[in-house]
Design an enzyme around this catalytic site. Structure first.
Site, short mmCIF file in Angstrom:
data_model
loop_
_atom_site.label_atom_id
_atom_site.label_comp_id
_atom_site.label_asym_id
_atom_site.label_seq_id
_atom_site.Cartn_x
_atom_site.Cartn_y
_atom_site.Cartn_z
N ARG A 1 34.11 31.32 45.90
CA ARG A 1 34.99 31.52 45.48
C ARG A 1 36.07 30.83 44.37
O ARG A 1 36.78 30.30 44.18
CB ARG A 1 36.58 32.25 46.76
CG ARG A 1 36.03 33.46 46.95
CD ARG A 1 36.00 35.36 45.99
NE ARG A 1 35.74 36.03 46.46
CZ ARG A 1 36.19 36.74 47.88
NH1 ARG A 1 37.64 36.60 47.61
NH2 ARG A 1 36.06 37.83 48.05
N ARG B 1 41.73 32.89 41.65
CA ARG B 1 43.43 33.17 41.13
C ARG B 1 43.62 32.06 41.71
O ARG B 1 45.17 31.82 40.87
CB ARG B 1 43.27 34.72 42.15
CG ARG B 1 43.59 35.62 41.52
CD ARG B 1 44.04 36.86 42.40
NE ARG B 1 43.68 37.13 43.63
CZ ARG B 1 43.41 37.97 43.94
NH1 ARG B 1 43.66 38.51 44.55
NH2 ARG B 1 42.11 37.77 45.44
N ARG C 1 41.67 36.31 33.35
CA ARG C 1 41.69 37.64 33.42
C ARG C 1 42.77 38.74 33.20
O ARG C 1 42.61 39.42 32.59
CB ARG C 1 41.75 37.82 35.84
CG ARG C 1 41.84 39.09 36.07
CD ARG C 1 42.41 38.84 37.17
NE ARG C 1 42.30 39.41 38.39
CZ ARG C 1 43.30 40.85 38.80
NH1 ARG C 1 44.20 40.71 38.13
NH2 ARG C 1 43.19 41.38 38.86
N ASP D 1 30.83 39.76 42.15
CA ASP D 1 31.12 40.58 42.97
C ASP D 1 29.73 40.93 43.79
O ASP D 1 29.58 41.82 42.94
CB ASP D 1 32.39 41.52 43.04
CG ASP D 1 33.22 41.91 43.87
OD1 ASP D 1 33.63 40.63 44.70
OD2 ASP D 1 32.53 42.59 45.12
N TYR E 1 30.85 47.91 53.11
CA TYR E 1 31.92 49.07 51.93
C TYR E 1 31.83 50.05 51.75
O TYR E 1 32.21 51.65 51.12
CB TYR E 1 31.77 47.55 51.11
CG TYR E 1 33.03 46.67 51.47
CD1 TYR E 1 33.92 46.72 51.09
CD2 TYR E 1 31.82 45.74 51.32
CE1 TYR E 1 34.91 45.44 51.50
CE2 TYR E 1 33.44 44.39 52.06
CZ TYR E 1 34.11 44.26 51.82
OH TYR E 1 34.90 43.21 52.48
O1 CP3 Z 1 32.50 32.39 44.92
C1 CP3 Z 1 32.58 32.55 43.56
O2 CP3 Z 1 33.65 32.04 42.21
C2 CP3 Z 1 31.94 34.05 42.76
C3 CP3 Z 1 33.09 35.08 42.22
C4 CP3 Z 1 33.24 35.52 44.07
C5 CP3 Z 1 33.33 36.81 43.78
N1 CP3 Z 1 33.26 37.66 44.94
C6 CP3 Z 1 34.41 36.89 42.71
C7 CP3 Z 1 35.98 38.38 43.37
C8 CP3 Z 1 31.78 36.11 44.49
C9 CP3 Z 1 30.81 35.36 45.38
C10 CP3 Z 1 32.60 37.72 45.34
C11 CP3 Z 1 31.56 37.82 46.92
C12 CP3 Z 1 31.72 39.09 47.44
N2 CP3 Z 1 33.21 40.05 46.82
C13 CP3 Z 1 32.03 38.90 49.08
C14 CP3 Z 1 31.55 38.19 49.99
C15 CP3 Z 1 32.24 36.28 50.16
C16 CP3 Z 1 33.07 37.13 50.98
O3 CP3 Z 1 34.27 36.38 50.30
O4 CP3 Z 1 33.28 37.46 52.42
C17 CP3 Z 1 33.19 40.15 49.20
C18 CP3 Z 1 33.61 40.58 50.43
C19 CP3 Z 1 33.91 40.34 48.39
C20 CP3 Z 1 34.45 41.74 48.11
C21 CP3 Z 1 35.93 41.55 48.19
N3 CP3 Z 1 36.03 41.22 46.11
C22 CP3 Z 1 37.58 41.80 47.49
C23 CP3 Z 1 37.07 42.12 49.85
C24 CP3 Z 1 37.87 41.65 46.87
C25 CP3 Z 1 39.56 41.55 47.19
C26 CP3 Z 1 39.93 40.13 48.24
C27 CP3 Z 1 41.12 39.40 47.04
O5 CP3 Z 1 41.11 38.56 47.70
O6 CP3 Z 1 41.70 40.14 47.05
C28 CP3 Z 1 36.73 41.21 46.05
C29 CP3 Z 1 37.91 41.26 44.57
C30 CP3 Z 1 37.81 39.80 43.23
N4 CP3 Z 1 36.46 39.37 43.64
C31 CP3 Z 1 38.38 38.49 43.22
C32 CP3 Z 1 37.02 37.68 42.98
C33 CP3 Z 1 37.52 36.10 41.95
C34 CP3 Z 1 39.82 38.78 43.40
C35 CP3 Z 1 39.88 39.75 42.11
C36 CP3 Z 1 41.15 39.85 41.61
O7 CP3 Z 1 41.67 38.86 40.75
O8 CP3 Z 1 42.49 40.10 41.42
#
Ligand code: CP3
Length: 352
Positions: free
Chosen positions: A26, A30, A39, A76, A153
């Site tokens: 990640r 943010r 964003r 994602d 999910y």
């Molecule tokens: O690593 C990176 O920088 C690449 C981008 C990336 C994102 N999600 C961007 C993201 C990667 C590799 C993921 C994987 C992901 N997404 C996983 C597996 C890894 C982990 O964290 O366990 C999972 C379970 C998800 C599903 C997901 N996407 C969730 C649960 C959420 C909400 C979490 C939160 O912090 O609100 C997301 C949204 C998400 N994916 C964001 C980002 C940068 C935040 C979105 C935003 O800008 O509001």
């Protein structure tokens, strides 16, 4: 385009490197003001993922700022079930949700693997665009969720505290869960191979929820499908091996089994010492990890101390990619990430 920094790819193959490469799960997110600005321009997270120019911009932000050793595709894991027709959306402040969760047998029987070059074309366009923008500075990592994590999910319809629906299915109708996992494993294999074809130079499988299973169920419902995917991956592209990384959060007790799945590297969360992990599996796979993401909430001194603790726990010799044990928190001060990257890059093991 020649790759100027291949330290990450070499470490994944347990080849010697001049220093320990580092990237962060990640890393585009943010906690970065420039991410929040892009964003805001996109309007919402999914539009950001689905607009290749904007996905390219945010992928490069942490590379430009910190000099990390790898870029990761901005996307994602839930794009795959979205392409399967489940209707992904993000309710503000509530995380991901599906309009049509998989609960009835008819929907599960009708589930099909999408063609990634059609339904996920925006991802492949982003991969090509990011490769162009990187210009060979560092390698690009492609990724997917594991079938079990995606199924969590898909069946729950979003995040969950207790995984009630998927566990009910696992114990009452394992045949239905196997059907979901089988289709999803094919979808993920095609998706990762399409990313490799588009230019991804390494791939990572995120198994965020495999650690919620029993040891037996983990093997049957998560690891077996991950192994199937790894066996189906394109091994080489552009004349180089494309290494694979498998990360099961909470999988520390099962490292030996995970190391047997065929991947080149295993991601480790912060609950295991890397020294112990290495003694258990380090002659078979590289290890990626495993700073506690919360250490980045400490002061600069704490960040340095904890980073060195991880580097020393792994010890000298090849096969370590430095990372966090899970994704970076949005509350982290970016200056602490700069301190972390400098510390890892400057570190030399005694005798090296
Ligand atoms: O690593 C990176 O920088 C690449 C981008 C990336 C994102 N999600 C961007 C993201 C990667 C590799 C993921 C994987 C992901 N997404 C996983 C597996 C890894 C982990 O964290 O366990 C999972 C379970 C998800 C599903 C997901 N996407 C969730 C649960 C959420 C909400 C979490 C939160 O912090 O609100 C997301 C949204 C998400 N994916 C964001 C980002 C940068 C935040 C979105 C935003 O800008 O509001």
């Amino acid at each position: 385009m020649t790759l100027q920094n291949d330290v990450f790819l070499r470490a994944l193959l347990r080849e010697p490197t001049p220093y320990t490469p580092v990237w962060l799960m990640r890393q585009a997110g943010r906690y970065l003001p420039e991410y929040r600005a892009t964003r805001a321009r996109a309007g919402d997270f999914l539009t950001l993922c689905k607009t290749p120019e904007l996905a390219t911009e945010v992928t490069l932000q942490p590379i430009d700022r910190f000099g990390l050793d790898a870029a990761i595709l901005f996307s994602d894991i839930l794009t795959v079930p979205d392409a399967m027709g489940l209707g992904l959306y993000f309710a503000e402040g509530e995380g991901p949700k599906f309009q049509r969760p998989l609960r009835d047998e008819a929907a599960i029987q009708a589930l099909a693997a999408p063609d990634p070059t059609v339904e996920l074309r925006y991802v492949m366009d982003a991969v090509r665009s990011i490769r162009r923008a990187l210009g060979g500075r560092v390698p690009l990592i492609g990724f997917s969720g594991s079938p079990f994590t995606l199924a969590c999910y898909m069946v729950e319809g979003g995040g969950s505290d207790d995984f009630r629906h998927i566990k009910t299915m696992l114990y009452r109708r394992p045949d239905l869960l196997h059907r979901i996992l089988d289709v999803t494993a094919r979808a993920v294999t095609d998706y990762l191979n399409a990313q490799i074809e588009a230019g991804a130079q390494a791939v990572m499988i995120f198994d965020t929820w495999g650690g919620t299973l029993t040891p037996h169920a983990y093997r049957e419902f998560s690891l077996a499908y991950i192994a199937r995917i790894v066996a189906g991956l394109t091994r080489e592209a552009e004349g180089r091996r494309v290494p694979s990384i498998v990360f099961t959060k909470g999988g520390g007790l099962w490292l030996e089994a995970i190391a047997e799945c065929g991947a080149d590297a295993v991601g480790v969360d912060w609950t295991v010492s890397l020294g112990e992990a290495r003694r258990r599996v380090g002659d078979r796979v590289a290890l990626q990890g495993n700073l506690d993401p919360a250490a980045l909430l400490g002061d600069a001194e704490a960040v340095r101390r904890e980073a060195v603790r991880v580097l020393e726990a792994f010890g000298p010799g090849p096969g370590h990619v430095f990372n966090l044990g899970h994704g970076i928190s949005q509350h982290v001060d970016p200056d602490n990430v700069a301190v972390l990257v400098e510390t890892v890059h400057a570190f030399r093991h005694r005798g090296d």
